[in-house]
Scaffold this motif. Sequence first.
Motif, PDB file in Angstrom:
ATOM      1  N   ALA A  33      -0.473  -6.403  16.180  1.00  0.00           N
ATOM      2  CA  ALA A  33      -1.690  -6.112  16.531  1.00  0.00           C
ATOM      3  C   ALA A  33      -2.720  -6.052  14.980  1.00  0.00           C
ATOM      4  N   LEU A  34      -2.009  -5.516  13.817  1.00  0.00           N
ATOM      5  CA  LEU A  34      -2.823  -5.545  12.530  1.00  0.00           C
ATOM      6  C   LEU A  34      -3.102  -6.913  11.912  1.00  0.00           C
ATOM      7  N   GLN A  35      -2.016  -7.635  12.176  1.00  0.00           N
ATOM      8  CA  GLN A  35      -1.961  -9.197  11.595  1.00  0.00           C
ATOM      9  C   GLN A  35      -3.107  -9.880  12.512  1.00  0.00           C
ATOM     10  N   ARG A  36      -2.771  -9.727  13.887  1.00  0.00           N
ATOM     11  CA  ARG A  36      -3.605 -10.591  14.886  1.00  0.00           C
ATOM     12  C   ARG A  36      -5.253 -10.334  14.676  1.00  0.00           C
ATOM     13  N   ARG A  37      -5.439  -9.042  14.667  1.00  0.00           N
ATOM     14  CA  ARG A  37      -6.776  -8.696  14.808  1.00  0.00           C
ATOM     15  C   ARG A  37      -7.371  -8.470  13.324  1.00  0.00           C
ATOM     16  N   HIS A  38      -6.687  -8.115  12.413  1.00  0.00           N
ATOM     17  CA  HIS A  38      -7.196  -7.712  11.046  1.00  0.00           C
ATOM     18  C   HIS A  38      -6.798  -8.676   9.801  1.00  0.00           C
ATOM     19  N   LEU A  42      -4.206  -8.122   8.436  1.00  0.00           N
ATOM     20  CA  LEU A  42      -3.376  -7.262   7.547  1.00  0.00           C
ATOM     21  C   LEU A  42      -1.960  -7.183   7.936  1.00  0.00           C
ATOM     22  N   GLY A  43      -1.011  -7.030   6.836  1.00  0.00           N
ATOM     23  CA  GLY A  43       0.305  -6.456   7.070  1.00  0.00           C
ATOM     24  C   GLY A  43       0.255  -5.183   7.395  1.00  0.00           C
ATOM     25  N   LEU A  44       1.345  -4.653   7.884  1.00  0.00           N
ATOM     26  CA  LEU A  44       1.615  -3.087   8.160  1.00  0.00           C
ATOM     27  C   LEU A  44       1.783  -2.396   6.665  1.00  0.00           C
ATOM     28  N   SER A  45       2.338  -3.039   5.861  1.00  0.00           N
ATOM     29  CA  SER A  45       2.421  -2.367   4.433  1.00  0.00           C
ATOM     30  C   SER A  45       1.049  -2.368   3.684  1.00  0.00           C
ATOM     31  N   GLU A  46       0.342  -3.387   4.061  1.00  0.00           N
ATOM     32  CA  GLU A  46      -1.118  -3.472   3.384  1.00  0.00           C
ATOM     33  C   GLU A  46      -1.931  -2.349   3.965  1.00  0.00           C
ATOM     34  N   TYR A  47      -1.831  -2.163   5.459  1.00  0.00           N
ATOM     35  CA  TYR A  47      -2.506  -1.171   6.200  1.00  0.00           C
ATOM     36  C   TYR A  47      -2.284   0.124   5.533  1.00  0.00           C
ATOM     37  N   ARG A  48      -0.857   0.333   5.641  1.00  0.00           N
ATOM     38  CA  ARG A  48      -0.376   1.728   5.014  1.00  0.00           C
ATOM     39  C   ARG A  48      -0.916   2.040   3.449  1.00  0.00           C
ATOM     40  N   ALA A  49      -0.944   0.850   2.648  1.00  0.00           N
ATOM     41  CA  ALA A  49      -1.192   1.016   1.105  1.00  0.00           C
ATOM     42  C   ALA A  49      -2.801   1.616   1.169  1.00  0.00           C
ATOM     43  N   LEU A  50      -3.734   0.865   2.104  1.00  0.00           N
ATOM     44  CA  LEU A  50      -4.950   0.917   2.192  1.00  0.00           C
ATOM     45  C   LEU A  50      -5.267   2.606   2.592  1.00  0.00           C
ATOM     46  N   SER A  51      -4.276   2.918   3.516  1.00  0.00           N
ATOM     47  CA  SER A  51      -4.555   4.304   4.120  1.00  0.00           C
ATOM     48  C   SER A  51      -4.262   5.193   2.890  1.00  0.00           C
ATOM     49  N   ARG A  52      -3.366   5.191   2.138  1.00  0.00           N
ATOM     50  CA  ARG A  52      -3.166   6.088   1.069  1.00  0.00           C
ATOM     51  C   ARG A  52      -4.170   5.967   0.105  1.00  0.00           C
ATOM     52  N   LEU A  53      -4.606   4.722  -0.211  1.00  0.00           N
ATOM     53  CA  LEU A  53      -5.366   4.597  -1.405  1.00  0.00           C
ATOM     54  C   LEU A  53      -6.681   5.371  -0.757  1.00  0.00           C
ATOM     55  N   GLU A  54      -7.118   5.269   0.456  1.00  0.00           N
ATOM     56  CA  GLU A  54      -8.462   5.744   1.050  1.00  0.00           C
ATOM     57  C   GLU A  54      -8.155   7.137   1.088  1.00  0.00           C
TER      58      GLU A  54
END
Length: 158
Positions: free
Chosen positions: A40-45, A47-59
């Motif tokens: 879902a993250l790759q298709r819609r945005h 983003l890879g799952l690790s990239e999303y999780r990193a952004l989540s931690r950074l946010e």
Amino acid sequence: MYVHADVVTACKLRQVSGDEQLWDRFVMLHARIEHELTKALQRRHGLGLSEYRALSRLEASHADECSVRMQELADSLGLNQSSVSRLVARLEEAELSERDICEQDRRGIYTMITDRGRERFAEAEPTYRETLRTALDKAAADPELADAVAALRSQAGV
């Protein structure tokens, strides 16, 4: 194909412990959820799952007006130093994060989310949450995984 009777008998005699069964179900649940989130993250945005999780931690750290030390990010994502360096390099290339050197300890390298990274995270977060909820609901309907989902949700107060 001929299978020797002793081999079949040996396979049937192996007892799997309750812990092994529990762990196997957890691993199966984890794999299914990770697959759905990744897709879902790759298709819609893009983003890879690790990239999303990193952004989540950074946010989350940005809310405290902090940057995150690279080793702390690696630990929180379950990655080694080399993998998190490559991950952060991809985020930097996409202008989603930037590195910073610690003034007190020049050996410490930090990373922080950019405005573009916050925007991208905000766009992807509803997809992540909806996909996670849907995947857990689907797994809860599977008799092999229902108990594992219920246990996880009870721990989270859901």
